[in-house]
Scaffold this motif. Structure first.
Motif, PDB file in Angstrom:
ATOM      1  N   THR A  26      24.526 -24.655  80.790  1.00 36.90           N
ATOM      2  CA  THR A  26      24.427 -23.452  81.623  1.00 36.90           C
ATOM      3  C   THR A  26      23.463 -23.618  82.797  1.00 36.90           C
ATOM      4  OG1 THR A  26      25.081 -22.025  79.797  1.00 36.90           O
ATOM      5  CG2 THR A  26      23.903 -20.978  81.602  1.00 36.90           C
ATOM      6  N   PRO A  27      22.269 -24.185  82.637  1.00 38.13           N
ATOM      7  CA  PRO A  27      21.397 -24.359  83.812  1.00 38.13           C
ATOM      8  C   PRO A  27      22.007 -25.245  84.892  1.00 38.13           C
ATOM      9  CG  PRO A  27      20.129 -24.628  81.816  1.00 38.13           C
ATOM     10  CD  PRO A  27      21.564 -24.540  81.404  1.00 38.13           C
ATOM     11  N   LEU A  28      22.747 -26.272  84.506  1.00 42.43           N
ATOM     12  CA  LEU A  28      23.413 -27.123  85.490  1.00 42.43           C
ATOM     13  C   LEU A  28      24.468 -26.331  86.255  1.00 42.43           C
ATOM     14  CD1 LEU A  28      23.897 -29.957  86.677  1.00 42.43           C
ATOM     15  CD2 LEU A  28      25.582 -30.289  84.865  1.00 42.43           C
ATOM     16  N   TYR A  29      25.246 -25.511  85.543  1.00 41.24           N
ATOM     17  CA  TYR A  29      26.249 -24.666  86.199  1.00 41.24           C
ATOM     18  C   TYR A  29      25.596 -23.705  87.187  1.00 41.24           C
ATOM     19  CZ  TYR A  29      29.248 -20.669  86.922  1.00 41.24           C
ATOM     20  OH  TYR A  29      29.944 -19.647  87.509  1.00 41.24           O
ATOM     21  N   VAL A  30      24.506 -23.064  86.769  1.00 39.46           N
ATOM     22  CA  VAL A  30      23.813 -22.113  87.639  1.00 39.46           C
ATOM     23  C   VAL A  30      23.282 -22.819  88.881  1.00 39.46           C
ATOM     24  CG1 VAL A  30      21.791 -20.599  87.816  1.00 39.46           C
ATOM     25  CG2 VAL A  30      23.264 -20.487  85.813  1.00 39.46           C
ATOM     26  N   MET A  31      22.690 -24.000  88.705  1.00 39.49           N
ATOM     27  CA  MET A  31      22.126 -24.735  89.830  1.00 39.49           C
ATOM     28  C   MET A  31      23.211 -25.137  90.824  1.00 39.49           C
ATOM     29  SD  MET A  31      19.909 -28.241  89.786  1.00 39.49           S
ATOM     30  CE  MET A  31      21.292 -29.221  89.251  1.00 39.49           C
ATOM     31  N   VAL A  32      24.310 -25.680  90.350  1.00 36.70           N
ATOM     32  CA  VAL A  32      25.370 -26.140  91.257  1.00 36.70           C
ATOM     33  C   VAL A  32      26.072 -24.965  91.913  1.00 36.70           C
ATOM     34  CG1 VAL A  32      27.577 -27.360  91.361  1.00 36.70           C
ATOM     35  CG2 VAL A  32      25.683 -28.334  90.073  1.00 36.70           C
ATOM     36  N   SER A  33      26.410 -23.930  91.142  1.00 36.86           N
ATOM     37  CA  SER A  33      27.122 -22.796  91.740  1.00 36.86           C
ATOM     38  C   SER A  33      26.246 -22.050  92.739  1.00 36.86           C
ATOM     39  CB  SER A  33      27.624 -21.836  90.661  1.00 36.86           C
ATOM     40  OG  SER A  33      26.552 -21.182  90.025  1.00 36.86           O
ATOM     41  N   THR A  34      24.945 -21.933  92.489  1.00 32.53           N
ATOM     42  CA  THR A  34      24.051 -21.267  93.432  1.00 32.53           C
ATOM     43  C   THR A  34      23.880 -22.101  94.691  1.00 32.53           C
ATOM     44  OG1 THR A  34      22.878 -20.232  91.604  1.00 32.53           O
ATOM     45  CG2 THR A  34      21.764 -20.245  93.713  1.00 32.53           C
ATOM     46  N   SER A  35      23.871 -23.415  94.559  1.00 32.85           N
ATOM     47  CA  SER A  35      23.703 -24.262  95.745  1.00 32.85           C
ATOM     48  C   SER A  35      24.918 -24.205  96.654  1.00 32.85           C
ATOM     49  CB  SER A  35      23.428 -25.705  95.330  1.00 32.85           C
ATOM     50  OG  SER A  35      24.596 -26.316  94.827  1.00 32.85           O
ATOM     51  N   LEU A  36      26.056 -23.783  96.140  1.00 33.38           N
ATOM     52  CA  LEU A  36      27.269 -23.689  96.948  1.00 33.38           C
ATOM     53  C   LEU A  36      27.459 -22.313  97.580  1.00 33.38           C
ATOM     54  CD1 LEU A  36      29.698 -25.648  94.611  1.00 33.38           C
ATOM     55  CD2 LEU A  36      28.579 -26.473  96.685  1.00 33.38           C
ATOM     56  N   LYS A  37      26.528 -21.390  97.345  1.00 30.06           N
ATOM     57  CA  LYS A  37      26.612 -20.040  97.897  1.00 30.06           C
ATOM     58  C   LYS A  37      25.783 -19.924  99.169  1.00 30.06           C
ATOM     59  CE  LYS A  37      26.919 -17.862  93.354  1.00 30.06           C
ATOM     60  NZ  LYS A  37      26.259 -16.945  92.423  1.00 30.06           N
ATOM     61  N   SER A  38      26.135 -18.949 100.015  1.00 28.84           N
ATOM     62  CA  SER A  38      25.297 -18.636 101.177  1.00 28.84           C
ATOM     63  C   SER A  38      24.128 -17.776 100.703  1.00 28.84           C
ATOM     64  CB  SER A  38      26.119 -17.890 102.227  1.00 28.84           C
ATOM     65  OG  SER A  38      26.492 -16.620 101.730  1.00 28.84           O
ATOM     66  N   MET A  39      23.106 -17.641 101.555  1.00 24.16           N
ATOM     67  CA  MET A  39      21.931 -16.850 101.156  1.00 24.16           C
ATOM     68  C   MET A  39      22.294 -15.390 100.901  1.00 24.16           C
ATOM     69  SD  MET A  39      19.350 -18.533 100.511  1.00 24.16           S
ATOM     70  CE  MET A  39      18.148 -17.242 100.373  1.00 24.16           C
ATOM     71  N   ASP A  40      23.184 -14.823 101.712  1.00 25.67           N
ATOM     72  CA  ASP A  40      23.602 -13.434 101.475  1.00 25.67           C
ATOM     73  C   ASP A  40      24.291 -13.296 100.125  1.00 25.67           C
ATOM     74  OD1 ASP A  40      22.590 -12.547 103.875  1.00 25.67           O
ATOM     75  OD2 ASP A  40      24.464 -12.918 104.969  1.00 25.67           O
ATOM     76  N   GLU A  41      25.102 -14.271  99.799  1.00 19.40           N
ATOM     77  CA  GLU A  41      25.806 -14.222  98.526  1.00 19.40           C
ATOM     78  C   GLU A  41      24.844 -14.389  97.354  1.00 19.40           C
ATOM     79  OE1 GLU A  41      29.886 -16.146  96.706  1.00 19.40           O
ATOM     80  OE2 GLU A  41      29.114 -16.859  98.618  1.00 19.40           O
ATOM     81  N   VAL A  42      23.807 -15.207  97.520  1.00 25.17           N
ATOM     82  CA  VAL A  42      22.803 -15.375  96.463  1.00 25.17           C
ATOM     83  C   VAL A  42      22.059 -14.063  96.238  1.00 25.17           C
ATOM     84  CG1 VAL A  42      20.638 -16.533  95.874  1.00 25.17           C
ATOM     85  CG2 VAL A  42      22.519 -17.853  96.819  1.00 25.17           C
ATOM     86  N   ARG A  43      21.708 -13.397  97.342  1.00 24.01           N
ATOM     87  CA  ARG A  43      20.962 -12.137  97.222  1.00 24.01           C
ATOM     88  C   ARG A  43      21.803 -11.014  96.623  1.00 24.01           C
ATOM     89  NH1 ARG A  43      19.726 -13.031 102.811  1.00 24.01           N
ATOM     90  NH2 ARG A  43      17.908 -14.368 102.916  1.00 24.01           N
ATOM     91  N   ASN A  44      23.098 -10.963  96.947  1.00 27.17           N
ATOM     92  CA  ASN A  44      23.913  -9.805  96.592  1.00 27.17           C
ATOM     93  C   ASN A  44      24.798  -9.989  95.374  1.00 27.17           C
ATOM     94  OD1 ASN A  44      22.886  -8.416  98.807  1.00 27.17           O
ATOM     95  ND2 ASN A  44      24.452  -9.267 100.161  1.00 27.17           N
ATOM     96  N   SER A  45      24.857 -11.187  94.790  1.00 23.77           N
ATOM     97  CA  SER A  45      25.732 -11.380  93.639  1.00 23.77           C
ATOM     98  C   SER A  45      24.907 -11.708  92.398  1.00 23.77           C
ATOM     99  CB  SER A  45      26.743 -12.500  93.918  1.00 23.77           C
ATOM    100  OG  SER A  45      26.081 -13.742  93.992  1.00 23.77           O
TER     101      SER A  45
END
Length: 102
Positions: A26-45
């Protein structure tokens, strides 16, 4: 001899192993999926949400201009340091393990 059947014992064992694997990954999934998001998407999702429009922009920005201490030259120089440390360590430990096993 009885044939190998999926008994309750085996189902519990396989289920436990899958649960532990998911917990471990799970931490690997979170790290990779978050790195592929834009900053707005990180803040709002949410943390576990898949990226809406995956992008490697954050990776290239970190490689070029991430700040470490007072230097904002990116992660590029540190990557080669890591390679220079890891390759000999793997070779030496493999050699020692092979000699020990022999």
């Amino acid at each position: 001899m009885r044939p190998q059947a999926l008994t309750l014992h085996r189902l519990v064992l396989i289920g436990s192993l899958l649960l532990f694997a998911a917990f471990f990954l799970t931490p690997l999934y979170v790290m990779v999926s978050t790195s592929l998001k834009s900053m707005d998407e990180v803040r709002n999702s949410t943390l576990l949400a898949l990226p809406m429009s995956p992008s490697l922009e954050a990776w290239s920005k970190a490689w070029r201009s991430a700040c470490t201490g007072t230097d904002c030259g990116g992660l590029r120089p540190f990557f080669m340091n890591s390679v220079l440390m890891v390759v000999p360590a793997v070779l030496i430990s493999t050699l020692l393990g092979a000699l020990n096993g022999y």
